[in-house]
Design a protein around this motif. Structure first.
Motif, PDB file in Angstrom:
ATOM      1  N   GLN A  30      12.676  55.136  20.061  1.00  0.00           N
ATOM      2  CA  GLN A  30      13.716  54.615  20.944  1.00  0.00           C
ATOM      3  C   GLN A  30      15.050  55.250  20.582  1.00  0.00           C
ATOM      4  OE1 GLN A  30      13.391  50.456  20.053  1.00  0.00           O
ATOM      5  NE2 GLN A  30      11.732  50.126  21.516  1.00  0.00           N
ATOM      6  N   CYS A  31      15.806  55.641  21.582  1.00  0.00           N
ATOM      7  CA  CYS A  31      17.112  56.291  21.370  1.00  0.00           C
ATOM      8  C   CYS A  31      18.192  55.233  21.190  1.00  0.00           C
ATOM      9  CB  CYS A  31      17.425  57.214  22.543  1.00  0.00           C
ATOM     10  SG  CYS A  31      16.315  58.621  22.641  1.00  0.00           S
ATOM     11  N   THR A  32      18.250  54.681  19.977  1.00  0.00           N
ATOM     12  CA  THR A  32      19.164  53.572  19.691  1.00  0.00           C
ATOM     13  C   THR A  32      20.263  53.919  18.687  1.00  0.00           C
ATOM     14  OG1 THR A  32      17.658  52.804  17.969  1.00  0.00           O
ATOM     15  CG2 THR A  32      17.412  51.811  20.152  1.00  0.00           C
ATOM     16  N   LEU A  33      20.210  55.120  18.106  1.00  0.00           N
ATOM     17  CA  LEU A  33      21.130  55.440  17.015  1.00  0.00           C
ATOM     18  C   LEU A  33      22.392  56.166  17.462  1.00  0.00           C
ATOM     19  CD1 LEU A  33      18.502  56.643  14.377  1.00  0.00           C
ATOM     20  CD2 LEU A  33      19.459  54.345  14.670  1.00  0.00           C
ATOM     21  N   SER A  34      22.273  57.012  18.478  1.00  0.00           N
ATOM     22  CA  SER A  34      23.421  57.803  18.914  1.00  0.00           C
ATOM     23  C   SER A  34      23.136  58.380  20.294  1.00  0.00           C
ATOM     24  CB  SER A  34      23.710  58.948  17.926  1.00  0.00           C
ATOM     25  OG  SER A  34      22.656  59.899  17.938  1.00  0.00           O
ATOM     26  N   THR A  35      24.144  59.036  20.842  1.00  0.00           N
ATOM     27  CA  THR A  35      23.963  59.820  22.066  1.00  0.00           C
ATOM     28  C   THR A  35      24.506  61.215  21.795  1.00  0.00           C
ATOM     29  OG1 THR A  35      26.085  59.081  22.957  1.00  0.00           O
ATOM     30  CG2 THR A  35      24.119  57.865  23.660  1.00  0.00           C
ATOM     31  N   VAL A  36      23.891  62.191  22.415  1.00  0.00           N
ATOM     32  CA  VAL A  36      24.349  63.569  22.289  1.00  0.00           C
ATOM     33  C   VAL A  36      25.069  63.921  23.576  1.00  0.00           C
ATOM     34  CG1 VAL A  36      23.676  65.983  21.970  1.00  0.00           C
ATOM     35  CG2 VAL A  36      22.409  64.173  20.790  1.00  0.00           C
ATOM     36  N   GLY A  37      26.316  64.340  23.427  1.00  0.00           N
ATOM     37  CA  GLY A  37      27.110  64.743  24.586  1.00  0.00           C
ATOM     38  C   GLY A  37      27.825  66.044  24.303  1.00  0.00           C
ATOM     39  N   ARG A  38      28.901  66.269  25.001  1.00  0.00           N
ATOM     40  CA  ARG A  38      29.730  67.471  24.824  1.00  0.00           C
ATOM     41  C   ARG A  38      31.172  67.050  24.590  1.00  0.00           C
ATOM     42  NH1 ARG A  38      26.594  71.810  23.971  1.00  0.00           N
ATOM     43  NH2 ARG A  38      24.739  71.648  25.246  1.00  0.00           N
ATOM     44  N   ASP A  39      31.853  67.774  23.703  1.00  0.00           N
ATOM     45  CA  ASP A  39      33.278  67.505  23.511  1.00  0.00           C
ATOM     46  C   ASP A  39      34.080  68.250  24.572  1.00  0.00           C
ATOM     47  OD1 ASP A  39      33.502  70.171  22.694  1.00  0.00           O
ATOM     48  OD2 ASP A  39      33.704  69.686  20.569  1.00  0.00           O
ATOM     49  N   ASP A  40      35.396  68.213  24.474  1.00  0.00           N
ATOM     50  CA  ASP A  40      36.266  68.829  25.479  1.00  0.00           C
ATOM     51  C   ASP A  40      36.072  70.341  25.598  1.00  0.00           C
ATOM     52  OD1 ASP A  40      37.306  66.364  26.025  1.00  0.00           O
ATOM     53  OD2 ASP A  40      39.037  66.599  24.698  1.00  0.00           O
ATOM     54  N   LEU A  41      35.590  70.966  24.542  1.00  0.00           N
ATOM     55  CA  LEU A  41      35.371  72.414  24.557  1.00  0.00           C
ATOM     56  C   LEU A  41      33.924  72.770  24.906  1.00  0.00           C
ATOM     57  CD1 LEU A  41      37.420  73.304  21.356  1.00  0.00           C
ATOM     58  CD2 LEU A  41      38.154  73.464  23.747  1.00  0.00           C
ATOM     59  N   GLY A  42      33.102  71.765  25.188  1.00  0.00           N
ATOM     60  CA  GLY A  42      31.714  72.018  25.553  1.00  0.00           C
ATOM     61  C   GLY A  42      30.752  72.081  24.388  1.00  0.00           C
ATOM     62  N   ALA A  43      31.255  71.864  23.184  1.00  0.00           N
ATOM     63  CA  ALA A  43      30.389  71.870  22.003  1.00  0.00           C
ATOM     64  C   ALA A  43      29.641  70.542  21.924  1.00  0.00           C
ATOM     65  CB  ALA A  43      31.216  72.083  20.738  1.00  0.00           C
ATOM     66  N   PRO A  44      28.412  70.547  21.382  1.00  0.00           N
ATOM     67  CA  PRO A  44      27.668  69.296  21.264  1.00  0.00           C
ATOM     68  C   PRO A  44      28.381  68.310  20.350  1.00  0.00           C
ATOM     69  CG  PRO A  44      26.384  71.155  20.430  1.00  0.00           C
ATOM     70  CD  PRO A  44      27.707  71.676  20.850  1.00  0.00           C
ATOM     71  N   SER A  45      28.344  67.054  20.717  1.00  0.00           N
ATOM     72  CA  SER A  45      28.933  66.020  19.866  1.00  0.00           C
ATOM     73  C   SER A  45      28.017  64.805  19.851  1.00  0.00           C
ATOM     74  CB  SER A  45      30.323  65.631  20.376  1.00  0.00           C
ATOM     75  OG  SER A  45      30.224  64.997  21.630  1.00  0.00           O
ATOM     76  N   LEU A  46      27.998  64.143  18.727  1.00  0.00           N
ATOM     77  CA  LEU A  46      27.212  62.925  18.568  1.00  0.00           C
ATOM     78  C   LEU A  46      28.150  61.727  18.606  1.00  0.00           C
ATOM     79  CD1 LEU A  46      24.769  63.798  15.651  1.00  0.00           C
ATOM     80  CD2 LEU A  46      24.150  63.260  17.993  1.00  0.00           C
ATOM     81  N   ARG A  47      27.739  60.701  19.323  1.00  0.00           N
ATOM     82  CA  ARG A  47      28.462  59.440  19.326  1.00  0.00           C
ATOM     83  C   ARG A  47      27.505  58.380  18.784  1.00  0.00           C
ATOM     84  NH1 ARG A  47      28.981  61.656  23.810  1.00  0.00           N
ATOM     85  NH2 ARG A  47      30.833  62.605  24.618  1.00  0.00           N
ATOM     86  N   LEU A  48      27.851  57.855  17.623  1.00  0.00           N
ATOM     87  CA  LEU A  48      26.981  56.854  17.013  1.00  0.00           C
ATOM     88  C   LEU A  48      27.106  55.536  17.762  1.00  0.00           C
ATOM     89  CD1 LEU A  48      27.526  57.401  13.183  1.00  0.00           C
ATOM     90  CD2 LEU A  48      25.694  58.287  14.634  1.00  0.00           C
ATOM     91  N   VAL A  75      22.155  63.963   9.508  1.00  0.00           N
ATOM     92  CA  VAL A  75      22.516  63.861  10.916  1.00  0.00           C
ATOM     93  C   VAL A  75      21.768  62.663  11.487  1.00  0.00           C
ATOM     94  CG1 VAL A  75      20.736  65.471  11.776  1.00  0.00           C
ATOM     95  CG2 VAL A  75      22.822  65.099  13.109  1.00  0.00           C
ATOM     96  N   ILE A  76      22.478  61.879  12.273  1.00  0.00           N
ATOM     97  CA  ILE A  76      21.890  60.706  12.916  1.00  0.00           C
ATOM     98  C   ILE A  76      21.757  61.033  14.397  1.00  0.00           C
ATOM     99  CG2 ILE A  76      22.152  58.250  13.421  1.00  0.00           C
ATOM    100  CD1 ILE A  76      23.905  58.108  10.831  1.00  0.00           C
ATOM    101  N   MET A  77      20.565  61.420  14.774  1.00  0.00           N
ATOM    102  CA  MET A  77      20.261  61.778  16.156  1.00  0.00           C
ATOM    103  C   MET A  77      19.911  60.502  16.935  1.00  0.00           C
ATOM    104  SD  MET A  77      20.794  65.005  16.255  1.00  0.00           S
ATOM    105  CE  MET A  77      20.049  65.474  17.808  1.00  0.00           C
ATOM    106  N   PRO A  78      19.720  60.590  18.252  1.00  0.00           N
ATOM    107  CA  PRO A  78      19.431  59.371  19.020  1.00  0.00           C
ATOM    108  C   PRO A  78      18.229  58.576  18.526  1.00  0.00           C
ATOM    109  CG  PRO A  78      20.078  61.113  20.507  1.00  0.00           C
ATOM    110  CD  PRO A  78      19.948  61.740  19.137  1.00  0.00           C
ATOM    111  N   ASN A  79      17.155  59.253  18.112  1.00  0.00           N
ATOM    112  CA  ASN A  79      15.950  58.524  17.713  1.00  0.00           C
ATOM    113  C   ASN A  79      15.381  58.958  16.362  1.00  0.00           C
ATOM    114  OD1 ASN A  79      14.840  60.976  18.361  1.00  0.00           O
ATOM    115  ND2 ASN A  79      13.594  60.227  20.054  1.00  0.00           N
ATOM    116  N   HIS A  80      16.166  59.675  15.590  1.00  0.00           N
ATOM    117  CA  HIS A  80      15.717  60.056  14.250  1.00  0.00           C
ATOM    118  C   HIS A  80      16.902  60.435  13.375  1.00  0.00           C
ATOM    119  CE1 HIS A  80      15.856  63.990  16.298  1.00  0.00           C
ATOM    120  NE2 HIS A  80      15.963  64.534  15.103  1.00  0.00           N
ATOM    121  N   VAL A  81      16.643  60.487  12.084  1.00  0.00           N
ATOM    122  CA  VAL A  81      17.651  60.847  11.083  1.00  0.00           C
ATOM    123  C   VAL A  81      17.052  61.915  10.190  1.00  0.00           C
ATOM    124  CG1 VAL A  81      18.972  60.023   9.085  1.00  0.00           C
ATOM    125  CG2 VAL A  81      18.651  58.523  11.070  1.00  0.00           C
ATOM    126  N   HIS A  82      17.830  62.961   9.915  1.00  0.00           N
ATOM    127  CA  HIS A  82      17.450  63.968   8.921  1.00  0.00           C
ATOM    128  C   HIS A  82      18.426  63.854   7.758  1.00  0.00           C
ATOM    129  CE1 HIS A  82      14.713  66.050  11.609  1.00  0.00           C
ATOM    130  NE2 HIS A  82      15.677  66.319  12.472  1.00  0.00           N
TER     131      HIS A  82
END
Length: 161
Positions: A30-48, A75-82
């Motif tokens: 389940q994707c409960t930990l974070s969301t992956v989006g883009r910052d203002d420059l288009g780089a990937p960003s995580l929102r916990l 790194v805390i991804m949406p459904n896993h942690v490394h």
């Protein structure tokens, strides 16, 4: 009923000085930990999420609870942690017939405390680990953690849920 096989390396002392790459997955991915989006420059960003912040809190407390352990990267991804967990000195009796289980104890505590704070079971049973063998192996896993948000859509744990 199917018997579940342990993912741990048989007879390996997980309290031995070294570095361990660990992956924890959420219950039913389940994707409960974070969301992956883009910052203002288009780089990937995580929102916990709130739950992701709970998990991060307990990751950051590991070195305080285990003085000879450091978390080199995570790194805390949406459904896993490394995580890269460094055990800075041996935690057990040399040549013991029963090796210590330091890394599994750390993961069990992280899961238990984050479950308690979240008020529910967040995690799949067990976890994946890889024992880092040399500097090249370390660099590969370290970079994998750094790049994970950028590669989310191609990730084996990817889910649109």
């Amino acid at each position: 009923m199917e018997t579940r096989r342990s993912a741990r390396l048989p007879k390996y002392d997980y309290g031995k000085q070294g570095v361990y790459f660990v992956t924890l997955c959420t219950y039913q991915r389940q994707c409960t930990l974070s969301t992956v989006g883009r910052d203002d420059l288009g780089a990937p960003s995580l929102r916990l999420s709130v739950i992701g912040k709970i998990v991060e809190h307990y990751i950051r407390t590991i070195p305080g609870a285990y003085p000879y352990v450091s978390i080199d990267s995570y790194v805390i991804m949406p459904n896993h942690v490394h995580m890269l967990i460094s055990v800075l000195r041996d935690d057990g009796a040399p040549r013991s017939s029963r090796p210590t289980e330091l890394v599994p104890r750390i993961i069990a505590a992280l899961k238990r405390f984050s479950n308690q704070d979240a008020g529910r079971n967040l995690w799949q049973r067990s976890f994946y680990d890889h024992i880092i063998r040399d500097d090249t192996d370390y660099a590969v896993k370290y970079n994998y953690i750094l790049d994970n948000p950028r590669r989310w859509a191609e990730d084996e744990y990817y889910s649109k849920r």
